[in-house]
Each structure stands twice: as structure tokens, then as C-alpha cells.
Scaffold this motif. Structure first.
Motif, PDB file in Angstrom:
ATOM      1  N   ALA A  91      25.065 -25.679   5.495  1.00 28.09           N
ATOM      2  CA  ALA A  91      26.206 -25.484   4.599  1.00 28.09           C
ATOM      3  C   ALA A  91      27.050 -26.744   4.509  1.00 28.09           C
ATOM      4  O   ALA A  91      27.499 -27.131   3.418  1.00 28.09           O
ATOM      5  CB  ALA A  91      27.055 -24.308   5.084  1.00 28.09           C
ATOM      6  N   CYS A  92      27.262 -27.399   5.637  1.00 23.04           N
ATOM      7  CA  CYS A  92      28.027 -28.655   5.627  1.00 23.04           C
ATOM      8  C   CYS A  92      27.291 -29.737   4.841  1.00 23.04           C
ATOM      9  O   CYS A  92      27.900 -30.479   4.061  1.00 23.04           O
ATOM     10  CB  CYS A  92      28.287 -29.114   7.054  1.00 23.04           C
ATOM     11  SG  CYS A  92      29.347 -28.003   8.017  1.00 23.04           S
ATOM     12  N   LEU A  93      25.987 -29.825   5.014  1.00 24.71           N
ATOM     13  CA  LEU A  93      25.209 -30.814   4.268  1.00 24.71           C
ATOM     14  C   LEU A  93      25.255 -30.521   2.771  1.00 24.71           C
ATOM     15  O   LEU A  93      25.327 -31.448   1.948  1.00 24.71           O
ATOM     16  CB  LEU A  93      23.754 -30.807   4.753  1.00 24.71           C
ATOM     17  CG  LEU A  93      23.497 -31.357   6.153  1.00 24.71           C
ATOM     18  CD1 LEU A  93      22.037 -31.143   6.549  1.00 24.71           C
ATOM     19  CD2 LEU A  93      23.840 -32.844   6.212  1.00 24.71           C
ATOM     20  N   ARG A  94      25.231 -29.237   2.409  1.00 31.07           N
ATOM     21  CA  ARG A  94      25.249 -28.862   0.990  1.00 31.07           C
ATOM     22  C   ARG A  94      26.519 -29.327   0.296  1.00 31.07           C
ATOM     23  O   ARG A  94      26.489 -29.825  -0.833  1.00 31.07           O
ATOM     24  CB  ARG A  94      25.140 -27.329   0.869  1.00 31.07           C
ATOM     25  CG  ARG A  94      25.204 -26.811  -0.571  1.00 31.07           C
ATOM     26  CD  ARG A  94      23.946 -27.214  -1.319  1.00 31.07           C
ATOM     27  NE  ARG A  94      23.850 -26.555  -2.605  1.00 31.07           N
ATOM     28  CZ  ARG A  94      24.186 -27.110  -3.764  1.00 31.07           C
ATOM     29  NH1 ARG A  94      24.679 -28.328  -3.789  1.00 31.07           N
ATOM     30  NH2 ARG A  94      24.025 -26.444  -4.893  1.00 31.07           N
ATOM     31  N   VAL A  95      27.653 -29.198   0.965  1.00 29.71           N
ATOM     32  CA  VAL A  95      28.927 -29.554   0.361  1.00 29.71           C
ATOM     33  C   VAL A  95      29.121 -31.069   0.320  1.00 29.71           C
ATOM     34  O   VAL A  95      29.599 -31.624  -0.673  1.00 29.71           O
ATOM     35  CB  VAL A  95      30.086 -28.881   1.127  1.00 29.71           C
ATOM     36  CG1 VAL A  95      31.444 -29.396   0.635  1.00 29.71           C
ATOM     37  CG2 VAL A  95      30.013 -27.371   0.956  1.00 29.71           C
ATOM     38  N   PHE A  96      28.727 -31.757   1.386  1.00 29.50           N
ATOM     39  CA  PHE A  96      29.080 -33.164   1.512  1.00 29.50           C
ATOM     40  C   PHE A  96      27.952 -34.138   1.181  1.00 29.50           C
ATOM     41  O   PHE A  96      28.211 -35.308   0.917  1.00 29.50           O
ATOM     42  CB  PHE A  96      29.561 -33.451   2.938  1.00 29.50           C
ATOM     43  CG  PHE A  96      30.816 -32.706   3.298  1.00 29.50           C
ATOM     44  CD1 PHE A  96      32.005 -32.985   2.667  1.00 29.50           C
ATOM     45  CD2 PHE A  96      30.793 -31.702   4.252  1.00 29.50           C
ATOM     46  CE1 PHE A  96      33.172 -32.300   2.986  1.00 29.50           C
ATOM     47  CE2 PHE A  96      31.949 -31.011   4.586  1.00 29.50           C
ATOM     48  CZ  PHE A  96      33.139 -31.313   3.954  1.00 29.50           C
TER      49      PHE A  96
END
Length: 259
Positions: A91-96
């Protein structure tokens, strides 16, 4: 959102879950392109909306599997130990870092196409021996990898876990409840992570709540009915179903990525 869009989301969620639940797949991977092309959910909001669908629809199948005593087992615990931290990372990789879906579609297609074809051939020719089962360490690593991919693209992971484990000879009666339990709990973790990121990050990354809930309500009913159907289907039919779903998804993603 119009009532026609909401009704379409409910019906699509019901039909997809009814078909995919017996094979251990929540159906979110097939709902994703429907949301993008038919229901017009923007990216990256489509990812947490897909996770919301899994959260709402998951209990239908899980309640049924729990009543039949199929839900608990070492495979479920091992997979969760890998997928839960993986989905938060994803999820963090998806946003950033990973806003575009094209590379994901290509990777998933490359993984699922040979697996789907193998499962179909294996089901049609029962004399072919199964591959060696994965070790505990390999299963844990698989869980982390699938969880990360699921966090990035809004899938709980059952569509990847199912074909891989079935290709290694794990019985479908073991795969289906384990994969769906992972999908459900992973989606809760992913949805919470996206919700927290939406409070601190700009952009349209919050889920479309109404549509996600309506799709999930349809999936809740379809998942329960699909889980009731699963024990009545022979192992060969379930492997054919899972292989067909994996092959169809790979073909769909290859087509979309080529545009």
C-alpha cells in the motif's frame, strides 16, 4: 453515483464471487477492470475500493467454511504471517512509488498464464505428477511477495496464491479457505493503511465507500453461495475452474497492457 451504477456494482459483485469463491478467489481481480472501465472509479482510488469489496464480501464464504470445519489450518497461519506485512508495504509503495497499472498487468499475466494452462492440462490429464510442495520458508516468502502485490493493486492475493499452491499439488479443499482467509484479513490491513495514508497524502486515494459497500454486499451473498457449492464440486472441476480463471485473467491483462 447513480442508482444504476450502484445496482450494477451489486450484481457484478454477486456474480463474480459466486463463480470464483469455490476456487479460493474472492473475485476482486476481476472486479478491478470492471471498476475502471464500466463503473469509472479513478486510479489509485480503485485500489482501496477493491480492498473494501474484499472486506465486505469475505465473511460470506468464511462463515460457510468455518461451519464445515475447513477454515483453520497451518497453511492459513503461515500464509498470513507473510501476506499481512507484505500488504502494508504494498500500500505504501502504491501511493508513493507505483502509480501505473501497466507493469503490474504484464507481471501478473506472465505469472498466471503458464500456471493457468498447467492447471488445465493437469486436470484434463490426471496422470501427470504434481510438482514438489513448497517448503515452509518458500511458502512464507510467497506470502510476503503476494501480500506486497496485493497491497499495490488492491487484490487480496487469492488469485495468485490459489494457482501457485494448486500447481504444487495442494488440495483445493485446503487452498480455498486458506486463500480466502488471507484475502479477507489482508484487505482489512490494506484498507486501513490506505485510510491512514489518505489523511496525510494528497490525491484521490480514499475508497469510493458507497460503491465498494454495494459491490461487497453482492459479493457477500455470492461468496456464501459459492462456498456452499464448493464441496459438491470434484477436485478435477475445481482445478479446471481455477486454471480457467487464471488463464482468463492473464489474457485480460495482456490485452489491457497492449493498448
Amino acid at each position: 453515483m447513480t442508482w444504476q451504477t450502484g445496482a450494477a456494482g451489486f450484481v457484478v459483485g454477486l456474480l463474480i464471487s459466486l463463480i470464483t469463491t469455490p476456487a479460493g478467489v474472492s473475485g476482486a481481480v476481476f472486479l478491478l477492470p470492471v471498476q475502471l472501465s464500466l463503473l469509472h472509479v479513478p486510479s489509485p482510488a480503485v485500489t482501496p475500493t477493491n480492498l473494501l469489496f474484499n472486506v465486505v464480501s469475505g465473511p460470506g464464504a468464511l462463515i460457510r467454511y468455518r461451519r464445515s470445519g475447513q477454515l483453520t489450518g497451518p497453511l492459513t497461519r503461515l500464509l498470513l504471517a507473510g501476506t499481512l506485512p507484505g500488504i502494508v508495504l504494498g500500500a505504501c509503495l502504491r501511493v508513493f512509488a507505483v502509480p501505473g497499472p501497466r507493469v503490474f498487468r504484464l507481471i501478473v499475466a506472465v505469472v498466471l498464464l503458464p500456471l493457468g494452462l498447467w492447471l488445465i492440462v493437469r486436470a484434463l490429464r490426471p496422470g501427470i505428477p504434481d510438482r514438489r510442495p513448497l517448503s515452509r520458508r518458500a511458502t512464507l516468502v510467497l506470502g510476503v511477495a503476494v501480500g506486497t502485490v496485493g497491497g499495490i493493486y488492491g487484490i487480496g492475493g487469492g488469485s495468485l496464491l490459489g494457482p501457485i499452491l494448486a500447481g504444487r499439488g495442494v488440495p483445493m479443499a485446503t487452498i480455498a479457505p486458506a486463500a480466502l482467509a488471507c484475502t479477507f484479513l489482508n484487505s482489512i490491513a490494506g484498507a486501513v493503511t490506505y485510510g491512514l495514508l489518505a489523511l496525510t497524502t494528497g490525491g484521490d486515494i480514499a475508497p469510493h465507500w458507497t460503491l465498494g459497500l454495494l459491490c461487497g454486499a453482492g459479493g457477500l451473498l455470492g461468496g456464501y453461495l459459492g462456498a456452499r457449492l464448493q464441496p459438491r464440486l470434484p477436485e478435477r472441476a475445481l482445478r479446471l475452474l481455477l486454471g480457467g480463471l487464471a488463464t482468463a485473467l492473464a489474457a485480460l491483462y495482456l490485452t489491457q497492457a497492449a493498448r
